[in-house]
Each structure stands twice: as C-alpha cells, then as structure tokens.
Motif scaffolding. Sequence first.
Motif, PDB file in Angstrom:
ATOM      1  N   ARG A  30       0.669  -3.901  -4.920  1.00 57.39           N
ATOM      2  CA  ARG A  30       0.947  -3.519  -3.535  1.00 57.39           C
ATOM      3  C   ARG A  30       2.404  -3.813  -3.216  1.00 57.39           C
ATOM      4  O   ARG A  30       2.824  -4.965  -3.191  1.00 57.39           O
ATOM      5  CB  ARG A  30       0.035  -4.274  -2.567  1.00 57.39           C
ATOM      6  CG  ARG A  30      -1.441  -3.947  -2.726  1.00 57.39           C
ATOM      7  CD  ARG A  30      -2.280  -4.739  -1.756  1.00 57.39           C
ATOM      8  NE  ARG A  30      -2.039  -4.357  -0.374  1.00 57.39           N
ATOM      9  CZ  ARG A  30      -2.634  -3.341   0.227  1.00 57.39           C
ATOM     10  NH1 ARG A  30      -3.499  -2.593  -0.425  1.00 57.39           N
ATOM     11  NH2 ARG A  30      -2.366  -3.048   1.481  1.00 57.39           N
ATOM     12  N   LEU A  40       2.742   3.284   1.557  1.00 59.68           N
ATOM     13  CA  LEU A  40       1.438   2.613   1.584  1.00 59.68           C
ATOM     14  C   LEU A  40       0.943   2.424   3.013  1.00 59.68           C
ATOM     15  O   LEU A  40      -0.228   2.690   3.322  1.00 59.68           O
ATOM     16  CB  LEU A  40       1.545   1.262   0.867  1.00 59.68           C
ATOM     17  CG  LEU A  40       0.259   0.439   0.777  1.00 59.68           C
ATOM     18  CD1 LEU A  40      -0.749   1.126  -0.131  1.00 59.68           C
ATOM     19  CD2 LEU A  40       0.564  -0.972   0.240  1.00 59.68           C
ATOM     20  N   ASN A  48      -0.869   4.612  -2.863  1.00 55.78           N
ATOM     21  CA  ASN A  48      -0.159   3.413  -3.296  1.00 55.78           C
ATOM     22  C   ASN A  48       0.738   3.772  -4.476  1.00 55.78           C
ATOM     23  O   ASN A  48       0.251   3.967  -5.592  1.00 55.78           O
ATOM     24  CB  ASN A  48      -1.149   2.317  -3.700  1.00 55.78           C
ATOM     25  CG  ASN A  48      -0.455   1.026  -4.095  1.00 55.78           C
ATOM     26  OD1 ASN A  48       0.764   0.936  -4.084  1.00 55.78           O
ATOM     27  ND2 ASN A  48      -1.236   0.024  -4.452  1.00 55.78           N
TER      28      ASN A  48
END
Length: 327
Positions: A30, A40, A48
């Motif tokens: 992330r 994102l 992502n």
Amino acid sequence: MTGGPTAPDQPTTSAAALAEDAIVRFRGDRPRHGWRRAVLRLSGGLVNPGVGPEEELRQQYRARIRGPLPGPHRIAVGSIKGGVGKTTVAACLGLVLAENRGDRVAVLDADTDAGTLADRLGVDTAESIRGLVDFVAAQPGPVTALTDVAPYLGLSGRLHVLASDQSPTVSEALGPADYELASEVLTRFHDIVITDSGTGMVHPVMRATLRGADGLVVVGSPTVDGASRAAQTLDWLDAHDHGDLAADAVVALSMDRSSDAVDVRRVREHFARRCRAVVEVPHDPHLATGAVIEPARLAQPTLDAFLEMAALLADRFGRAAAPPARA
C-alpha cells in the motif's frame, strides 16, 4: 544520499518471520506517498498500483531497523569539530530509531559545555545527567526500576532524553566515571543508547564514550574545514587504538554547509574508502531554523537519509560486542 548494503536475510525460524509486514496480506504494497497513494485513495482502494522503488527501499530500511537486538547497543555520535550538525544528527537518529522499534531508545547529551540536545528535542532541562548521577550514587544498592530513573529523563515522542548540565560550573565537574555511570544506568533500562558527544576527542568523557561504543557516527560536511575535521577525527581514532571502530563507522555528511567550489563526489569517495558507509543528510529548511525538531515537518529526503543511517547502524545489532579498546 548513498545506497546502503542490501538487507541481510532474516532466519525463517526467528520472530522476524512473523512480523506484521510479512503476515498481514497486502499491507506492504500500500503506497504511502505520491501519485500511487493518490490513485489508491481516489479509487477507494480498488486500484492499487503498489509501492514504487523509493517506498520499497524505505520498507527495507525499516525491516533492518527492526532487526533482533540480543543486548544493549550503544552508539556514539561525534566529531573533532563543533558546528557541523552533530547534535542534529544524534537527535534525528534517536527519533527515527525510537519511532521504528518497539523497544526503548534513549539519547544522552555528554557535551560538557552545556549541550543543546534537549532544546532541539523540546525537552525540559530542569533535570540533567548530573542529577541522575547524584541520585544513583546516593542509593544503597543498584537502581532496579525505570520509574526511579524516569524523573531525570525527558520524552520526545517515544525517545527518552537525558540532558546535559546547563551550568558551565557544574559541567566542568562531569568526569568519565559520571558518564560511565549514567550510560550504565540507561543501558539497564534501554535497548539502544545514543550519545551526543562533545567536540574534544581528548576529553576524558569522550574517551569513556568511545570505550563503551558499539557503533559510531562521525559527522562532517562537504566543505574544506568540515571534511578535513571529519578526516582528522578518523585519524585520531586510528592513532588511539580505535581503528576498528573508525573503519566500521558511518559518516554523516551534513549538506547544510556546502559549496559549488567543493567536489562533493571526491569528499564522499574519500570517506567511503575509510569507513563502512557514507550518508548525505540534505539541507532541510526545518532543521536549519535550529528550533525544536518536529519529525512531521522534515522533508522526505531528510527522513530517508536518517532511515538509511539507522538501518546501517542496525545491521550491527546482531554482532557480538568487541572488547573495549585501550584508553
């Protein structure tokens, strides 16, 4: 900023194999910065793009910083010359280590000339190393509880801070035995202790600092005087039976002071040949104010430099401590 060595492989049987980044699915990919994070967030997490190479490198640094530590580890930050950013390096290094590890980290101001470490970390200087030493010396037996020591320590984030004496008269009385006692007490309750040393290499307190150091950061700058004094620091260490410590040192080049007339590449290469690693700390407007250091206000390249520095020092956490060098 130069690239550090690759992260050592963690044994699969150690607790590191169950670290959060390793077992929480998709947590590590992330993105935290830049356009990747924006994508994102705007997609509600559906798209992502993963982390970029810079963030991946930061994750590697954090993994190294969180490596296993078999016993207390003492790091000295020093230079034969003042005014090169030594206290700033000690403070930021302490903040980064404390933020990225789950154990206790302390920083000690051993400057006998009313050091400014506590001021840079926003810590009240009502108590100091002298108060701690006097308290411990007056006890009938060993101090066994952190709560007994805590009144003498300030707190900056998760970092414990032991200030230097602010009275010049009192500071002159600080001797090597006092420093060794304070350091021993701190290592009793802290896993990592960083010492912001004074500028005189021949001062007895500095000698005591070096005798107990497991790691060393030598601070210099890419100027004629800043680079030569850092080199003189290494020369002094080599000449006084601290050659192994010098060879394994990390050199922090403070880019706050630089000149286009100086060949920074040659300066960097000189120290890279003499020491284990060189890290360039870029000019940072927030640090340049000389005010209280607020990590949230540091530029990302500055944070990256201190992450790299902390990772390089953490690479030595698992190594058996060398026997003390002769004074």
